[in-house]
Design a protein around this motif. Structure first.
Motif, PDB file in Angstrom:
ATOM      1  N   ALA A 137      35.933   2.513  47.935  1.00 53.51           N
ATOM      2  CA  ALA A 137      37.066   1.661  48.293  1.00 53.51           C
ATOM      3  C   ALA A 137      37.824   2.188  49.509  1.00 53.51           C
ATOM      4  O   ALA A 137      38.306   1.397  50.333  1.00 53.51           O
ATOM      5  CB  ALA A 137      38.021   1.527  47.103  1.00 53.51           C
ATOM      6  N   LYS A 138      37.943   3.499  49.633  1.00 52.00           N
ATOM      7  CA  LYS A 138      38.723   4.055  50.747  1.00 52.00           C
ATOM      8  C   LYS A 138      38.154   3.654  52.107  1.00 52.00           C
ATOM      9  O   LYS A 138      38.894   3.173  52.969  1.00 52.00           O
ATOM     10  CB  LYS A 138      38.828   5.570  50.605  1.00 52.00           C
ATOM     11  CG  LYS A 138      39.777   6.009  49.498  1.00 52.00           C
ATOM     12  CD  LYS A 138      39.802   7.523  49.364  1.00 52.00           C
ATOM     13  CE  LYS A 138      40.735   7.956  48.239  1.00 52.00           C
ATOM     14  NZ  LYS A 138      40.735   9.427  48.048  1.00 52.00           N
ATOM     15  N   PRO A 139      36.843   3.797  52.345  1.00 47.74           N
ATOM     16  CA  PRO A 139      36.323   3.327  53.639  1.00 47.74           C
ATOM     17  C   PRO A 139      36.278   1.805  53.743  1.00 47.74           C
ATOM     18  O   PRO A 139      36.356   1.253  54.846  1.00 47.74           O
ATOM     19  CB  PRO A 139      34.910   3.931  53.700  1.00 47.74           C
ATOM     20  CG  PRO A 139      34.556   4.244  52.296  1.00 47.74           C
ATOM     21  CD  PRO A 139      35.840   4.582  51.604  1.00 47.74           C
ATOM     22  N   PHE A 140      36.179   1.101  52.631  1.00 40.05           N
ATOM     23  CA  PHE A 140      36.116  -0.363  52.633  1.00 40.05           C
ATOM     24  C   PHE A 140      37.490  -0.978  52.901  1.00 40.05           C
ATOM     25  O   PHE A 140      37.624  -1.932  53.677  1.00 40.05           O
ATOM     26  CB  PHE A 140      35.579  -0.846  51.289  1.00 40.05           C
ATOM     27  CG  PHE A 140      35.401  -2.338  51.178  1.00 40.05           C
ATOM     28  CD1 PHE A 140      34.280  -2.965  51.710  1.00 40.05           C
ATOM     29  CD2 PHE A 140      36.341  -3.121  50.522  1.00 40.05           C
ATOM     30  CE1 PHE A 140      34.116  -4.349  51.600  1.00 40.05           C
ATOM     31  CE2 PHE A 140      36.183  -4.497  50.405  1.00 40.05           C
ATOM     32  CZ  PHE A 140      35.061  -5.111  50.944  1.00 40.05           C
ATOM     33  N   LEU A 141      38.528  -0.418  52.257  1.00 36.10           N
ATOM     34  CA  LEU A 141      39.882  -0.964  52.350  1.00 36.10           C
ATOM     35  C   LEU A 141      40.793  -0.202  53.301  1.00 36.10           C
ATOM     36  O   LEU A 141      41.769  -0.743  53.809  1.00 36.10           O
ATOM     37  CB  LEU A 141      40.563  -0.934  50.975  1.00 36.10           C
ATOM     38  CG  LEU A 141      40.060  -1.853  49.883  1.00 36.10           C
ATOM     39  CD1 LEU A 141      40.756  -1.515  48.566  1.00 36.10           C
ATOM     40  CD2 LEU A 141      40.327  -3.307  50.246  1.00 36.10           C
ATOM     41  N   GLY A 142      40.480   1.084  53.475  1.00 33.03           N
ATOM     42  CA  GLY A 142      41.405   1.960  54.182  1.00 33.03           C
ATOM     43  C   GLY A 142      42.393   2.620  53.253  1.00 33.03           C
ATOM     44  O   GLY A 142      43.294   3.347  53.691  1.00 33.03           O
ATOM     45  N   ALA A 143      42.249   2.400  51.944  1.00 29.78           N
ATOM     46  CA  ALA A 143      43.169   2.966  50.953  1.00 29.78           C
ATOM     47  C   ALA A 143      42.472   3.017  49.604  1.00 29.78           C
ATOM     48  O   ALA A 143      41.529   2.263  49.344  1.00 29.78           O
ATOM     49  CB  ALA A 143      44.438   2.133  50.854  1.00 29.78           C
ATOM     50  N   ALA A 144      42.952   3.908  48.746  1.00 34.73           N
ATOM     51  CA  ALA A 144      42.442   3.985  47.379  1.00 34.73           C
ATOM     52  C   ALA A 144      42.988   2.827  46.559  1.00 34.73           C
ATOM     53  O   ALA A 144      43.998   2.213  46.901  1.00 34.73           O
ATOM     54  CB  ALA A 144      42.843   5.311  46.744  1.00 34.73           C
ATOM     55  N   LEU A 145      42.320   2.517  45.459  1.00 31.58           N
ATOM     56  CA  LEU A 145      42.795   1.477  44.555  1.00 31.58           C
ATOM     57  C   LEU A 145      44.130   1.900  43.943  1.00 31.58           C
ATOM     58  O   LEU A 145      44.264   3.026  43.462  1.00 31.58           O
ATOM     59  CB  LEU A 145      41.777   1.236  43.442  1.00 31.58           C
ATOM     60  CG  LEU A 145      40.412   0.690  43.873  1.00 31.58           C
ATOM     61  CD1 LEU A 145      39.481   0.605  42.673  1.00 31.58           C
ATOM     62  CD2 LEU A 145      40.561  -0.671  44.534  1.00 31.58           C
ATOM     63  N   PRO A 146      45.127   1.016  43.947  1.00 32.83           N
ATOM     64  CA  PRO A 146      46.438   1.375  43.414  1.00 32.83           C
ATOM     65  C   PRO A 146      46.592   1.088  41.922  1.00 32.83           C
ATOM     66  O   PRO A 146      47.639   1.401  41.337  1.00 32.83           O
ATOM     67  CB  PRO A 146      47.384   0.477  44.216  1.00 32.83           C
ATOM     68  CG  PRO A 146      46.589  -0.772  44.430  1.00 32.83           C
ATOM     69  CD  PRO A 146      45.153  -0.312  44.600  1.00 32.83           C
ATOM     70  N   ASN A 147      45.568   0.512  41.298  1.00 31.99           N
ATOM     71  CA  ASN A 147      45.687   0.076  39.905  1.00 31.99           C
ATOM     72  C   ASN A 147      45.985   1.236  38.970  1.00 31.99           C
ATOM     73  O   ASN A 147      45.425   2.330  39.101  1.00 31.99           O
ATOM     74  CB  ASN A 147      44.388  -0.593  39.451  1.00 31.99           C
ATOM     75  CG  ASN A 147      43.962  -1.716  40.359  1.00 31.99           C
ATOM     76  OD1 ASN A 147      43.608  -1.468  41.516  1.00 31.99           O
ATOM     77  ND2 ASN A 147      43.969  -2.941  39.867  1.00 31.99           N
ATOM     78  N   ALA A 148      46.845   0.980  38.011  1.00 33.78           N
ATOM     79  CA  ALA A 148      47.083   1.962  36.951  1.00 33.78           C
ATOM     80  C   ALA A 148      45.808   2.131  36.127  1.00 33.78           C
ATOM     81  O   ALA A 148      44.979   1.218  36.048  1.00 33.78           O
ATOM     82  CB  ALA A 148      48.228   1.501  36.062  1.00 33.78           C
ATOM     83  N   ALA A 149      45.651   3.294  35.516  1.00 40.90           N
ATOM     84  CA  ALA A 149      44.475   3.585  34.702  1.00 40.90           C
ATOM     85  C   ALA A 149      44.903   3.879  33.269  1.00 40.90           C
ATOM     86  O   ALA A 149      45.863   4.621  33.042  1.00 40.90           O
ATOM     87  CB  ALA A 149      43.710   4.784  35.277  1.00 40.90           C
ATOM     88  N   ILE A 150      44.192   3.289  32.307  1.00 42.38           N
ATOM     89  CA  ILE A 150      44.462   3.512  30.887  1.00 42.38           C
ATOM     90  C   ILE A 150      43.171   3.993  30.240  1.00 42.38           C
ATOM     91  O   ILE A 150      42.153   3.298  30.265  1.00 42.38           O
ATOM     92  CB  ILE A 150      44.948   2.228  30.193  1.00 42.38           C
ATOM     93  CG1 ILE A 150      46.229   1.719  30.859  1.00 42.38           C
ATOM     94  CG2 ILE A 150      45.188   2.486  28.708  1.00 42.38           C
ATOM     95  CD1 ILE A 150      46.710   0.389  30.320  1.00 42.38           C
ATOM     96  N   ASP A 151      43.202   5.181  29.675  1.00 45.07           N
ATOM     97  CA  ASP A 151      42.026   5.804  29.069  1.00 45.07           C
ATOM     98  C   ASP A 151      42.103   5.631  27.553  1.00 45.07           C
ATOM     99  O   ASP A 151      43.053   6.086  26.919  1.00 45.07           O
ATOM    100  CB  ASP A 151      41.992   7.293  29.438  1.00 45.07           C
ATOM    101  CG  ASP A 151      40.682   7.960  29.093  1.00 45.07           C
ATOM    102  OD1 ASP A 151      40.080   7.587  28.064  1.00 45.07           O
ATOM    103  OD2 ASP A 151      40.266   8.855  29.832  1.00 45.07           O
ATOM    104  N   VAL A 152      41.097   4.967  26.968  1.00 47.48           N
ATOM    105  CA  VAL A 152      41.130   4.723  25.524  1.00 47.48           C
ATOM    106  C   VAL A 152      41.084   6.019  24.727  1.00 47.48           C
ATOM    107  O   VAL A 152      41.591   6.079  23.603  1.00 47.48           O
ATOM    108  CB  VAL A 152      39.986   3.786  25.078  1.00 47.48           C
ATOM    109  CG1 VAL A 152      40.187   2.380  25.615  1.00 47.48           C
ATOM    110  CG2 VAL A 152      38.622   4.336  25.452  1.00 47.48           C
ATOM    111  N   SER A 153      40.494   7.073  25.285  1.00 49.20           N
ATOM    112  CA  SER A 153      40.465   8.339  24.545  1.00 49.20           C
ATOM    113  C   SER A 153      41.865   8.925  24.401  1.00 49.20           C
ATOM    114  O   SER A 153      42.176   9.585  23.404  1.00 49.20           O
ATOM    115  CB  SER A 153      39.527   9.346  25.232  1.00 49.20           C
ATOM    116  OG  SER A 153      40.060   9.794  26.454  1.00 49.20           O
TER     117      SER A 153
END
Length: 214
Positions: A137-153
Protein backbone atom coordinates in the motif's frame (compact mmCIF):
# COMPACT_ATOMS: atom_id res chain seq x y z
CA UNK A 1 -25.91 -13.86 6.05
CA UNK A 2 -24.96 -15.25 9.46
CA UNK A 3 -26.48 -13.32 12.36
CA UNK A 4 -25.50 -13.21 16.01
CA UNK A 5 -27.32 -11.58 18.88
CA UNK A 6 -26.29 -8.75 20.88
CA UNK A 7 -13.67 0.19 18.07
CA UNK A 8 -11.62 2.55 14.80
CA UNK A 9 -9.24 5.48 14.27
CA UNK A 10 -9.48 8.56 12.11
CA UNK A 11 -6.50 10.09 10.35
CA UNK A 12 -6.23 13.24 8.29
CA UNK A 13 -5.52 12.61 4.63
CA UNK A 14 -1.71 12.78 4.37
CA UNK A 15 -0.24 15.38 2.03
CA UNK A 16 1.99 12.70 0.48
CA UNK A 17 -0.97 10.63 -0.74
CA UNK A 18 -0.21 9.96 -4.42
CA UNK A 19 -3.71 8.70 -5.28
CA UNK A 20 -6.24 11.25 -3.99
CA UNK A 21 -9.11 9.11 -5.25
CA UNK A 22 -8.46 6.90 -2.21
CA UNK A 23 -8.78 9.77 0.24
CA UNK A 24 -11.96 8.16 1.64
CA UNK A 25 -9.75 5.67 3.47
CA UNK A 26 -8.87 8.48 5.87
CA UNK A 27 -12.48 9.45 6.63
CA UNK A 28 -14.02 8.71 10.05
CA UNK A 29 -14.89 5.00 10.27
CA UNK A 30 -18.59 4.19 9.85
CA UNK A 31 -20.36 3.17 13.03
CA UNK A 32 -20.92 -0.55 13.60
CA UNK A 33 -19.16 -1.70 10.43
CA UNK A 34 -16.01 -3.79 10.08
CA UNK A 35 -14.14 -5.84 7.47
CA UNK A 36 -12.71 -9.22 8.43
CA UNK A 37 -9.60 -10.02 6.42
CA UNK A 38 -7.32 -13.02 5.97
CA UNK A 39 -4.22 -13.50 3.81
CA UNK A 40 -2.33 -16.56 2.62
CA UNK A 41 1.39 -15.83 2.25
CA UNK A 42 4.50 -17.73 1.22
CA UNK A 43 5.97 -17.08 4.67
CA UNK A 44 5.92 -14.72 7.62
CA UNK A 45 8.43 -12.05 6.57
CA UNK A 46 6.84 -9.14 4.66
CA UNK A 47 10.27 -8.12 3.37
CA UNK A 48 10.99 -11.44 1.66
CA UNK A 49 7.67 -13.30 1.41
CA UNK A 50 4.61 -12.59 -0.72
CA UNK A 51 0.81 -12.54 -0.57
CA UNK A 52 -0.80 -15.37 -2.51
CA UNK A 53 -4.49 -14.93 -1.75
CA UNK A 54 -6.89 -12.72 0.15
CA UNK A 55 -10.36 -13.23 1.57
CA UNK A 56 -12.55 -10.57 3.16
CA UNK A 57 -16.12 -10.15 4.39
CA UNK A 58 -18.01 -7.15 5.76
CA UNK A 59 -19.58 -7.24 9.22
CA UNK A 60 -22.29 -4.90 10.45
CA UNK A 61 -24.34 -4.45 13.61
CA UNK A 62 -27.94 -3.28 13.52
CA UNK A 63 -30.03 -2.96 16.70
CA UNK A 64 -27.49 -5.07 18.57
CA UNK A 65 -27.43 -7.91 16.03
CA UNK A 66 -24.25 -8.75 14.11
CA UNK A 67 -24.46 -9.81 10.46
CA UNK A 68 -21.80 -11.12 8.08
CA UNK A 69 -22.37 -10.26 4.42
CA UNK A 70 -21.38 -13.55 2.82
CA UNK A 71 -23.19 -12.69 -0.43
CA UNK A 72 -20.69 -9.95 -1.26
CA UNK A 73 -17.47 -11.48 0.04
CA UNK A 74 -14.13 -10.70 -1.60
CA UNK A 75 -11.85 -13.53 -2.70
CA UNK A 76 -8.69 -12.81 -4.69
CA UNK A 77 -5.78 -14.94 -5.87
CA UNK A 78 -2.63 -12.92 -6.55
CA UNK A 79 0.29 -13.55 -8.86
CA UNK A 80 3.44 -13.07 -6.76
CA UNK A 81 6.73 -11.90 -8.30
CA UNK A 82 8.21 -15.29 -7.42
CA UNK A 83 6.25 -18.54 -7.66
CA UNK A 84 5.81 -20.33 -4.31
CA UNK A 85 8.17 -23.20 -3.60
CA UNK A 86 6.54 -26.62 -3.78
CA UNK A 87 7.50 -27.41 -0.18
CA UNK A 88 5.35 -24.49 1.03
CA UNK A 89 2.13 -25.83 -0.54
CA UNK A 90 1.36 -27.70 2.69
CA UNK A 91 1.19 -24.30 4.45
CA UNK A 92 -0.99 -22.28 2.07
CA UNK A 93 -2.46 -24.93 -0.25
CA UNK A 94 -1.70 -22.98 -3.43
CA UNK A 95 0.38 -24.43 -6.27
CA UNK A 96 2.34 -22.37 -8.82
CA UNK A 97 -0.34 -23.16 -11.41
CA UNK A 98 -3.01 -21.81 -9.03
CA UNK A 99 -1.37 -18.38 -8.74
CA UNK A 100 0.04 -18.13 -12.28
CA UNK A 101 -3.23 -16.57 -13.50
CA UNK A 102 -3.72 -14.45 -10.38
CA UNK A 103 -4.14 -10.67 -10.43
CA UNK A 104 -1.31 -8.19 -9.91
CA UNK A 105 -0.85 -6.60 -6.51
CA UNK A 106 -2.00 -3.25 -7.89
CA UNK A 107 -5.23 -4.86 -9.12
CA UNK A 108 -5.67 -6.59 -5.75
CA UNK A 109 -5.37 -3.23 -3.98
CA UNK A 110 -7.75 -1.60 -6.48
CA UNK A 111 -10.37 -4.18 -5.46
CA UNK A 112 -9.55 -4.33 -1.75
CA UNK A 113 -9.31 -0.64 -0.84
CA UNK A 114 -12.90 0.29 -1.84
CA UNK A 115 -14.06 -2.86 0.00
CA UNK A 116 -12.25 -1.74 3.15
CA UNK A 117 -13.12 1.93 3.04
CA UNK A 118 -12.49 3.46 6.45
CA UNK A 119 -13.81 0.41 8.32
CA UNK A 120 -11.72 -1.19 11.08
CA UNK A 121 -9.98 -4.39 10.00
CA UNK A 122 -10.71 -7.55 11.99
CA UNK A 123 -8.43 -10.57 11.84
CA UNK A 124 -6.29 -13.09 13.65
CA UNK A 125 -2.90 -11.52 14.40
CA UNK A 126 -3.91 -8.56 12.25
CA UNK A 127 -0.56 -6.81 12.60
CA UNK A 128 1.05 -9.50 10.44
CA UNK A 129 -1.51 -9.12 7.66
CA UNK A 130 -1.24 -5.32 7.83
CA UNK A 131 2.55 -5.51 7.59
CA UNK A 132 2.19 -7.40 4.28
CA UNK A 133 -0.54 -5.09 2.99
CA UNK A 134 1.34 -1.94 3.93
CA UNK A 135 4.45 -3.16 2.12
CA UNK A 136 2.28 -2.88 -1.01
CA UNK A 137 0.00 0.00 0.00
CA UNK A 138 2.79 2.47 0.79
CA UNK A 139 4.22 2.55 -2.77
CA UNK A 140 0.70 2.28 -4.26
CA UNK A 141 -0.88 5.08 -2.18
CA UNK A 142 2.08 6.97 -0.81
CA UNK A 143 0.88 6.15 2.72
CA UNK A 144 0.14 3.21 4.98
CA UNK A 145 -3.43 2.07 5.55
CA UNK A 146 -4.99 4.16 8.34
CA UNK A 147 -7.62 1.57 9.31
CA UNK A 148 -7.86 0.51 12.92
CA UNK A 149 -6.97 -3.13 13.60
CA UNK A 150 -8.92 -5.52 15.85
CA UNK A 151 -7.30 -8.85 16.72
CA UNK A 152 -9.73 -11.61 17.75
CA UNK A 153 -7.04 -13.25 19.88
CA UNK A 154 -6.93 -10.10 22.02
CA UNK A 155 -10.74 -10.04 22.28
CA UNK A 156 -10.64 -13.67 23.41
CA UNK A 157 -7.92 -12.83 25.93
CA UNK A 158 -9.99 -9.90 27.26
CA UNK A 159 -13.09 -12.10 27.63
CA UNK A 160 -11.23 -14.82 29.52
CA UNK A 161 -9.73 -12.22 31.86
CA UNK A 162 -13.23 -10.96 32.64
CA UNK A 163 -14.42 -14.52 33.29
CA UNK A 164 -11.42 -15.48 35.42
CA UNK A 165 -11.98 -15.34 39.17
CA UNK A 166 -8.37 -14.25 39.57
CA UNK A 167 -8.04 -11.08 37.44
CA UNK A 168 -4.28 -10.99 38.01
CA UNK A 169 -3.67 -14.47 36.58
CA UNK A 170 -1.81 -14.44 33.24
CA UNK A 171 -3.98 -15.31 30.22
CA UNK A 172 -2.17 -16.53 27.11
CA UNK A 173 -3.32 -15.73 23.59
CA UNK A 174 -4.77 -18.78 21.88
CA UNK A 175 -4.60 -20.14 18.34
CA UNK A 176 -7.53 -19.44 16.04
CA UNK A 177 -8.68 -23.06 15.87
CA UNK A 178 -8.61 -23.40 19.65
CA UNK A 179 -10.87 -20.34 19.93
CA UNK A 180 -13.20 -21.66 17.22
CA UNK A 181 -13.53 -24.97 19.05
CA UNK A 182 -14.27 -23.24 22.36
CA UNK A 183 -16.97 -21.08 20.77
CA UNK A 184 -18.40 -24.05 18.80
CA UNK A 185 -17.90 -22.35 15.47
CA UNK A 186 -17.76 -24.85 12.58
CA UNK A 187 -14.37 -25.42 10.96
CA UNK A 188 -14.39 -24.72 7.23
CA UNK A 189 -11.92 -26.35 4.78
CA UNK A 190 -8.31 -25.28 5.35
CA UNK A 191 -5.91 -23.40 3.02
CA UNK A 192 -8.60 -20.95 1.92
CA UNK A 193 -8.30 -17.28 2.87
CA UNK A 194 -12.03 -16.62 2.46
CA UNK A 195 -12.92 -19.56 4.71
CA UNK A 196 -10.50 -18.25 7.33
CA UNK A 197 -12.00 -14.77 7.03
CA UNK A 198 -15.51 -16.19 7.50
CA UNK A 199 -14.51 -18.23 10.56
CA UNK A 200 -12.70 -15.24 12.05
CA UNK A 201 -15.73 -13.03 11.38
CA UNK A 202 -18.03 -15.49 13.15
CA UNK A 203 -15.61 -15.62 16.06
CA UNK A 204 -15.48 -11.80 16.24
CA UNK A 205 -19.28 -11.58 16.37
CA UNK A 206 -19.52 -14.23 19.07
CA UNK A 207 -16.77 -12.71 21.21
CA UNK A 208 -18.30 -9.24 20.93
CA UNK A 209 -21.66 -10.66 21.97
CA UNK A 210 -20.13 -12.37 25.01
CA UNK A 211 -18.11 -9.30 25.99
CA UNK A 212 -21.26 -7.18 25.91
CA UNK A 213 -23.12 -9.74 28.00
CA UNK A 214 -20.37 -10.23 30.61
Amino acid sequence: MYSFGKTGTHSKTPARLTRPEFGYLFAPPPADEWVCLDLEMTGLNPKTDHILSLGAVKISRTHGTFSIDTANALSIICKPPIMPATDTIVIHGLRPMDVADGVSYDEMLAQLLPFLGARPIVGFYTQMDLAFLNALAKPFLGAALPNAAIDVSLLDQKLRKQQNRNPDAPIDRRHLHEMLKTERIPALPAHDSLNDALMTAMLFCQLQHELQAS
